[in-house]
Design a protein around this motif. Structure first.
Motif, short mmCIF file in Angstrom:
data_model
loop_
_atom_site.label_atom_id
_atom_site.label_comp_id
_atom_site.label_asym_id
_atom_site.label_seq_id
_atom_site.Cartn_x
_atom_site.Cartn_y
_atom_site.Cartn_z
N VAL A 13 -0.46 -5.93 -2.13
CA VAL A 13 -1.38 -7.06 -1.95
C VAL A 13 -0.82 -8.04 -0.92
CG1 VAL A 13 -2.46 -9.03 -3.09
CG2 VAL A 13 -2.32 -6.83 -4.26
N ASP A 14 0.49 -8.32 -1.01
CA ASP A 14 1.13 -9.25 -0.07
C ASP A 14 1.06 -8.75 1.37
OD1 ASP A 14 1.73 -10.98 -2.08
OD2 ASP A 14 3.83 -10.37 -2.28
N ASN A 15 0.94 -7.44 1.53
CA ASN A 15 0.89 -6.85 2.87
C ASN A 15 -0.51 -6.36 3.24
OD1 ASN A 15 3.81 -6.55 4.09
ND2 ASN A 15 4.00 -6.19 1.90
N ASN A 16 -1.51 -7.09 2.71
CA ASN A 16 -2.91 -6.83 3.07
C ASN A 16 -3.32 -5.37 2.86
OD1 ASN A 16 -3.44 -9.55 3.94
ND2 ASN A 16 -2.26 -9.10 5.79
N LEU A 17 -2.87 -4.78 1.74
CA LEU A 17 -3.21 -3.41 1.32
C LEU A 17 -2.66 -2.35 2.27
CD1 LEU A 17 -6.91 -3.84 0.08
CD2 LEU A 17 -4.76 -4.51 -1.00
N ASN A 18 -1.68 -2.73 3.07
CA ASN A 18 -1.04 -1.77 3.97
C ASN A 18 0.18 -1.18 3.25
OD1 ASN A 18 0.74 -0.63 6.01
ND2 ASN A 18 -0.57 -1.62 7.53
N ILE A 19 0.05 0.07 2.81
CA ILE A 19 1.11 0.69 2.01
C ILE A 19 2.39 0.89 2.84
CG2 ILE A 19 1.78 2.76 0.71
CD1 ILE A 19 -1.07 3.05 -0.18
N SER A 20 2.22 1.16 4.12
CA SER A 20 3.38 1.36 4.98
C SER A 20 4.22 0.09 5.06
CB SER A 20 2.92 1.79 6.38
OG SER A 20 4.03 1.94 7.24
N GLU A 43 -2.55 5.56 -15.99
CA GLU A 43 -2.12 5.07 -17.30
C GLU A 43 -3.11 4.04 -17.85
OE1 GLU A 43 1.49 2.42 -19.31
OE2 GLU A 43 1.76 3.27 -17.31
N LEU A 44 -3.60 3.15 -16.96
CA LEU A 44 -4.52 2.10 -17.39
C LEU A 44 -5.95 2.61 -17.54
CD1 LEU A 44 -3.22 -0.86 -15.17
CD2 LEU A 44 -2.75 -0.45 -17.59
N GLY A 45 -6.26 3.69 -16.83
CA GLY A 45 -7.60 4.26 -16.93
C GLY A 45 -8.64 3.54 -16.08
N VAL A 46 -8.19 2.78 -15.09
CA VAL A 46 -9.12 2.07 -14.19
C VAL A 46 -8.59 2.15 -12.76
CG1 VAL A 46 -9.91 0.43 -15.94
CG2 VAL A 46 -7.93 -0.14 -14.52
N LYS A 47 -9.49 1.92 -11.80
CA LYS A 47 -9.08 1.86 -10.40
C LYS A 47 -8.72 0.41 -10.05
CE LYS A 47 -12.52 3.60 -8.10
NZ LYS A 47 -13.27 4.12 -6.92
N ILE A 48 -7.52 0.23 -9.53
CA ILE A 48 -7.10 -1.10 -9.09
C ILE A 48 -7.57 -1.34 -7.65
CG2 ILE A 48 -5.11 -2.60 -8.64
CD1 ILE A 48 -3.64 -1.08 -10.85
N PHE A 49 -7.58 -0.27 -6.85
CA PHE A 49 -7.99 -0.35 -5.45
C PHE A 49 -9.11 0.63 -5.15
CE2 PHE A 49 -3.38 -1.36 -5.50
CZ PHE A 49 -3.42 -2.65 -4.96
N GLU A 50 -9.99 0.20 -4.24
CA GLU A 50 -10.95 1.13 -3.63
C GLU A 50 -10.26 1.77 -2.44
OE1 GLU A 50 -13.63 1.97 -4.88
OE2 GLU A 50 -14.34 0.33 -6.16
N ARG A 51 -10.64 3.01 -2.11
CA ARG A 51 -9.98 3.73 -1.03
C ARG A 51 -10.97 4.28 -0.03
NH1 ARG A 51 -7.03 4.08 -5.59
NH2 ARG A 51 -4.73 4.16 -5.46
N LYS A 52 -10.51 4.35 1.22
CA LYS A 52 -11.22 5.06 2.28
C LYS A 52 -10.25 6.08 2.85
CE LYS A 52 -14.62 1.62 3.77
NZ LYS A 52 -15.13 0.81 4.91
N GLY A 53 -10.46 7.32 2.48
CA GLY A 53 -9.49 8.34 2.85
C GLY A 53 -8.19 8.11 2.11
N LYS A 54 -7.11 8.04 2.85
CA LYS A 54 -5.79 7.81 2.25
C LYS A 54 -5.42 6.32 2.24
CE LYS A 54 -3.86 12.34 3.46
NZ LYS A 54 -2.75 13.05 4.15
N SER A 55 -6.28 5.49 2.83
CA SER A 55 -5.98 4.05 2.93
C SER A 55 -6.67 3.26 1.81
CB SER A 55 -6.44 3.51 4.29
OG SER A 55 -5.78 4.17 5.34
N LEU A 56 -6.04 2.15 1.44
CA LEU A 56 -6.65 1.24 0.47
C LEU A 56 -7.58 0.31 1.23
CD1 LEU A 56 -3.48 0.29 -1.62
CD2 LEU A 56 -5.05 2.20 -1.95
N SER A 57 -8.81 0.15 0.74
CA SER A 57 -9.80 -0.66 1.47
C SER A 57 -10.07 -2.01 0.83
CB SER A 57 -11.12 0.11 1.58
OG SER A 57 -11.62 0.44 0.29
#
Length: 323
Positions: A13-20, A43-57
């Protein structure tokens, strides 16, 4: 659920959803971060992030709530570590001071010098007080203090205490007509092009209020937040400079002089701010008292349990240093 997973979550989150970028900040691998976030979602059974391909959107609605709780849990972890450190290594630690260039240059050095002699193992970071990615001016970390010379908006997560009062001063060339004036007035000042702070800043608000009350419309040739820039253009003859008196006092120049203006403009307030979640270690209390003598250890320990209204009432009783 593991704390490490929550750290990964916050870093993303601190890096604007940039996993790299998040993995770099954590000194780990990108696949490792992605894997742990997926395991947490499973484990939680929910999506924390929406994704576009391999990236978090984007962050999902439930994900936003989870992230808020995760940040609180990490704050608690950090506070526990701080409490332990205060007991085991009371003379070691870190201070992040977020402030203005003027405060950092003209007011903090004396306090830092005295403090370091007593606590030589404490490390410092002095950063600029500006809005972060969440829109916060005041930092909320476990070693963060903000010292600002402007009005601070109410925030229930932050303790705001009056630090000192500051005045404005005038900088003019030595051959300027005001240099030999017995008493400088608002009318005198308004007769020349002004070089001063940007509209909306505390120093400028004090000026605008005084001019308006006198029905005077001054001409601002240039507005800028850097005092050294103001001094430079005054020296070049483009106008006269109105700056914080502590900065005006520092004029060591054969071409410029400074004139105090406490009789012309009202003094402004500066504030010491920090997160309500911050555990004040002994060295932090000593630093605060050194910079703000009215904020003694006894006072600060009481404030920890005060409401915002209690703090406002107490603040009105302080005798503040004035610069």
């Amino acid at each position: 659920m593991k704390l490490q997973q929550l750290r990964y979550l916050k870093a993303v989150v601190d890096n604007n959803l940039n996993i790299s970028l998040a993995s770099n900040s954590l000194y780990t691998t990108q696949p490792g971060v992605s894997k742990q976030i997926k395991l947490l979602e499973q484990e939680l059974g929910v999506k924390i992030f929406e994704r576009k391909g391999k990236s978090l959107s984007s962050v999902t609605a439930v994900g936003d709530l989870i992230i808020q709780e995760a940040i609180q849990m990490l704050d608690i972890e950090s506070r526990i570590k701080t409490i332990v450190n205060d007991h085991v290594k009371p003379e070691e630690g870190f201070l992040n001071i977020y402030t203005t260039n003027t405060i950092a240059r003209y007011l903090l050095p004396n306090t830092v010098d005295q403090f370091v002699k007593r606590y030589p193992k404490i490390k410092f970071h002095i950063g600029s007080s500006q809005l972060d990615k969440y829109g916060h001016l005041i930092k909320r970390g476990q070693s963060d203090f903000s010292i600002v010379a402007q009005k601070v908006e109410h925030d229930s997560d932050v303790i705001v205490l009056p630090a000192y009062k500051w005045n404005l001063g005038l900088i003019v060339p030595k051959n300027h007509p005001l240099a030999t004036s017995k008493e400088v007035t608002l009318e005198n000042i308004s007769q020349y092009p002004l070089i001063s702070y940007e509209p909306g800043s505390t120093g400028r608000i004090a000026q605008d209020k005084a001019f308006k009350e006198q029905g005077i419309s001054p001409y601002y040739f240039m507005t800028v937040m850097d005092v050294e820039v103001i001094k430079k253009y005054v020296k070049l003859g483009y106008g006269i400079g109105v700056v914080a008196q502590v900065a005006a006092n520092d004029v060591i120049d054969d071409e410029l002089i400074n004139i105090p203006l406490e009789h012309v403009f009202e003094a402004s307030d500066a504030w010491l701010c920090y997160s309500r979640n911050l555990f004040l270690q002994k060295y932090m209390l000593d630093f605060i008292e050194s910079f703000c003598p009215h904020l003694t250890r006894e006072v600060m320990e009481k404030i920890a349990s005060y409401t915002d209204n209690d703090i406002v009432k107490l603040s009105k009783t302080f005798q503040l240093p004035e610069y």
